[in-house]
Design a protein around this motif. Structure first.
Motif, short mmCIF file in Angstrom:
data_model
loop_
_atom_site.label_atom_id
_atom_site.label_comp_id
_atom_site.label_asym_id
_atom_site.label_seq_id
_atom_site.Cartn_x
_atom_site.Cartn_y
_atom_site.Cartn_z
N MET A 183 0.82 -1.21 0.00
CA MET A 183 0.00 0.00 0.00
C MET A 183 0.86 1.25 0.00
N LEU A 184 1.92 1.25 0.79
CA LEU A 184 2.74 2.44 0.89
C LEU A 184 3.41 2.76 -0.45
N ALA A 185 3.84 1.73 -1.17
CA ALA A 185 4.44 1.97 -2.49
C ALA A 185 3.43 2.63 -3.42
N ARG A 186 2.21 2.16 -3.42
CA ARG A 186 1.19 2.74 -4.28
C ARG A 186 0.77 4.12 -3.81
N ILE A 187 0.68 4.31 -2.50
CA ILE A 187 0.33 5.63 -1.98
C ILE A 187 1.42 6.63 -2.30
N GLY A 188 2.69 6.24 -2.09
CA GLY A 188 3.79 7.14 -2.42
C GLY A 188 3.83 7.47 -3.89
N ARG A 189 3.53 6.49 -4.74
CA ARG A 189 3.49 6.73 -6.18
C ARG A 189 2.44 7.77 -6.53
N ARG A 190 1.26 7.65 -5.92
CA ARG A 190 0.20 8.62 -6.19
C ARG A 190 0.52 9.98 -5.57
N LEU A 232 -3.13 3.54 7.55
CA LEU A 232 -2.54 3.81 6.25
C LEU A 232 -3.56 3.58 5.13
N ALA A 233 -4.40 2.56 5.26
CA ALA A 233 -5.44 2.33 4.27
C ALA A 233 -6.39 3.52 4.19
N ALA A 234 -6.74 4.10 5.34
CA ALA A 234 -7.61 5.28 5.34
C ALA A 234 -6.94 6.46 4.64
N PHE A 235 -5.65 6.66 4.89
CA PHE A 235 -4.91 7.74 4.24
C PHE A 235 -4.92 7.55 2.73
N GLY A 236 -4.70 6.33 2.26
CA GLY A 236 -4.73 6.06 0.83
C GLY A 236 -6.10 6.29 0.23
N CYS A 237 -7.16 5.91 0.93
CA CYS A 237 -8.51 6.15 0.43
C CYS A 237 -8.80 7.64 0.29
N THR A 245 1.59 5.06 31.67
CA THR A 245 2.59 4.08 31.27
C THR A 245 2.45 3.83 29.77
N ILE A 246 3.42 4.31 28.99
CA ILE A 246 3.35 4.21 27.53
C ILE A 246 4.70 3.73 26.99
N PHE A 247 4.68 3.25 25.75
CA PHE A 247 5.86 2.59 25.18
C PHE A 247 6.14 3.10 23.77
N SER A 248 7.39 3.03 23.39
CA SER A 248 7.80 3.57 22.09
C SER A 248 7.28 2.75 20.92
N PHE A 249 6.93 1.48 21.14
CA PHE A 249 6.46 0.68 20.00
C PHE A 249 5.10 1.13 19.49
N TYR A 250 4.39 2.01 20.25
CA TYR A 250 3.16 2.58 19.73
C TYR A 250 3.41 3.33 18.41
N MET A 251 4.64 3.76 18.20
CA MET A 251 4.97 4.56 17.03
C MET A 251 5.10 3.75 15.75
N VAL A 252 4.81 2.46 15.79
CA VAL A 252 4.80 1.70 14.53
C VAL A 252 3.75 2.28 13.58
N VAL A 253 2.70 2.88 14.11
CA VAL A 253 1.69 3.51 13.26
C VAL A 253 2.29 4.69 12.50
N LEU A 254 3.34 5.28 13.05
CA LEU A 254 3.98 6.44 12.43
C LEU A 254 4.94 6.06 11.31
N VAL A 255 5.41 4.82 11.30
CA VAL A 255 6.48 4.42 10.38
C VAL A 255 6.16 4.71 8.92
N PRO A 256 4.96 4.38 8.39
CA PRO A 256 4.71 4.67 6.98
C PRO A 256 4.89 6.13 6.62
N PHE A 257 4.48 7.01 7.51
CA PHE A 257 4.53 8.44 7.20
C PHE A 257 5.95 8.99 7.36
N LEU A 258 6.72 8.41 8.26
CA LEU A 258 8.14 8.76 8.32
C LEU A 258 8.85 8.35 7.04
#
Length: 523
Positions: A151-158, A197-202, A443-456
């Motif tokens: 999805m990210l490849a197609r979103i970045g292409r668009r 990410l699917a919502a962003f692409g839509c 109490t929070i953790f850095s792995f929550y940021m996996v949602v951020l990875v596509p946009f980074l």
């Protein structure tokens, strides 16, 4: 509007321009084999996704253990699969399940869970096929992690009008350690990333198609009624699904809802509307609310269908005998939501790997998901000082550090050059990241940021496109830009390869493990 290195026409855009800047060799090849250009938009993304899939599915059942919060979600998923709601488990369930899977009877008493059920239903799909086994509860998350790369490849292409930049963003995400780890564990955050990410692409597809319709009508853009917009409805469905995995999706829904109406206003202005804000409010605001919020809310309620359809879920009978609005089941459900809210906003129990959001972008405190010492002579360990095996939820350091510079570049491009693409990516980054600063005591953790990875990765790809240079610049400028951009990508891939043993629980000598701990905060 600022331009990155666009090597093709903008995909699906209303203002597509013919390709420019192709070398004579590429032009001759394209003339002789036209299908190359037609298929390049899929061949490249699929190739990157296959590479990502191999990394995510290889030896997926290892380790044969509950990794970090897998002690909760796979068992909740199995309960949902068997009885429609999350049930209780014996205290010694982990050891017995790993030794003789599917032999422990579920308890009849319900269990309180802190997150909505959809993410666990997703995990249950794998368990329905492969059973209550590490591969079973990880496989669907791994497949979604792979699809996210595609999805990210197609979103970045668009977004950038360039297959090269779209595939670059996807390749960077395929070699991000945090995305890899979260795709190989049965937790909820990788599922959340997929829906966001699917919502962003839509929404991106909706933007392109509605602008094309506005400009094609050839009339005052303020009077055009756009009617049904299926891609925005799909975005509402995806965002509702995100909220149904974790409540983090709610703030992203709000930000994306604002983004789409701002795009509507800008589209009507470009189409010649005299009063674009008024036209947007008149024609687009209410449908946007219905498509995003109403559809999202309906999706969230539907994700609780197992709880409503059965009678044994937590708080399912709470509303019986209590006065209030609506049926008893609805009152019990609403009370359950309030208890979830209280738990998620007041959780302050200290944890060894908790961290502050200020450190997340630089990967200051990654989470050790799994760690076991290995004695010399066991599991292939030959090191005199012994070995270790670990799963460390660490984003590939060079990628994340590069992303910090890329975000600064996007801020400049958005503010000074009015680059809408930078604004779109920054909107997603802000929606995912900034709300966590309001939970300084939680109490929070850095792995929550996996949602951020596509946009980074989109941010880094856009910056690398600027380094590469526009097609119209000199050959010398493009060559040097290509060397610089390619060097960054190769460095990120090399860094990923160096840390790969810590992402996949490989047995390595203790001395090697110590060499990988670049900072004491990683231990």
């Amino acid at each position: 509007m600022a331009d990155t290195a666009v090597i093709e026409r903008p995909v699906g855009g209303a203002h597509a321009a013919p390709p420019t800047g192709r070398s004579p060799f590429v032009a001759r090849l394209a003339d002789r084999v036209p299908w190359l250009l037609r298929s390049a938009g899929w061949v490249g993304p699929i190739a990157v996704a296959l590479f990502a899939g191999v990394l995510r599915l290889w030896n997926l059942g290892h380790p044969n253990a509950f990794v970090f919060d897998e002690t909760y979600y796979p068992k909740d998923a199995w309960s949902l699969l068997q009885q429609g709601y999350e049930g209780s488990w014996p205290n010694n369930a982990n050891e017995q399940l790993l030794a003789v899977p599917q032999t422990i009877p579920l308890g009849s008493s319900p269990a309180f869970v802190a997150h909505p059920p959809l993410g666990k239903w997703v995990i249950a799909l794998g368990e329905a096929v492969y059973g209550l086994h590490p591969f079973g509860w990880r496989v669907v998350v791994a497949l979604l992690g792979t699809l996210t790369v595609l999805m990210l490849a197609r979103i970045g292409r668009r977004l950038f009008g360039s297959t090269l930049l779209g595939c670059t963003a996807a390749l960077l995400m395929s070699v991000d350690g945090l995305q890899l780890v979260m795709s190989r564990t049965g937790l909820l955050d990788g599922v959340l990333m997929f829906f966001v990410l699917a919502a962003f692409g839509c929404l991106l597809l909706d933007r392109d198609r509605t602008r094309a319709r506005l400009l094609a009508d050839g009339v005052d853009g303020g009077s055009v009624r756009l009617g049904l917009r299926p891609w925005r409805l799909a975005a509402g469905l995806m965002l509702g699904a995100a909220c149904s995995v974790k409540w983090n999706g709610a703030q992203i829904l709000a930000a994306f809802g604002l983004l789409t109406v701002l795009w509507d206003q800008a589209g009507r202005r470009r189409a010649g509307a005299r009063h674009p804000w008024r036209a947007m409010l008149r024609h687009d605001a209410v449908p946007a609310f219905a498509s995003m919020v109403v559809v999202g809310a309906a999706t969230y309620v539907a994700s609780w269908s197992g709880w409503f359809a059965t009678s044994g879920g937590y708080d399912r009978q709470w509303g019986e005998g209590r006065s209030g609005f609506g049926p008893a089941a609805w009152r019990g459900w609403w009370h359950y939501q309030s208890e979830m809210w209280h738990f998620n906003t007041t959780l302050t129990s200290p944890h060894t790997y908790q961290s502050n959001p200020w450190s997340w972008l630089v990967q200051g405190r990654p989470v050790s998901m799994y760690w076991q010492p290995v004695s010399t002579g066991q599991q292939g360990c030959t090191a005199p000082g012994g070995c270790t095996t670990q799963i460390l939820a660490l984003g590939t350091p060079l990628l994340w550090w590069t992303a910090c510079f890329a975000l600064a570049y996007l801020l400049w491009a958005w503010f000074f050059r009015r680059d809408w693409r930078s604004g779109a990516v920054l909107c997603a980054v802000a929606a995912v990241y900034l709300p966590w600063f309001g939970f300084q005591q939680r109490t929070i953790f850095s792995f929550y940021m996996v949602v951020l990875v596509p946009f980074l990765c989109l941010a880094v790809a856009q910056m690398l496109g600027a380094v590469l240079g526009p097609p119209g610049c000199s050959v010398r400028r493009r060559a040097w830009g290509g060397v610089a951009a390619g060097s960054v990508v190769l460095a990120v891939m090399g860094c990923f390869l160096y840390f790969l043993p810590l992402y996949t629980a490989q047995v390595i000598p203790m001395t090697d493990w110590q060499d990988h701990m670049w900072f004491t905060s990683w231990i």
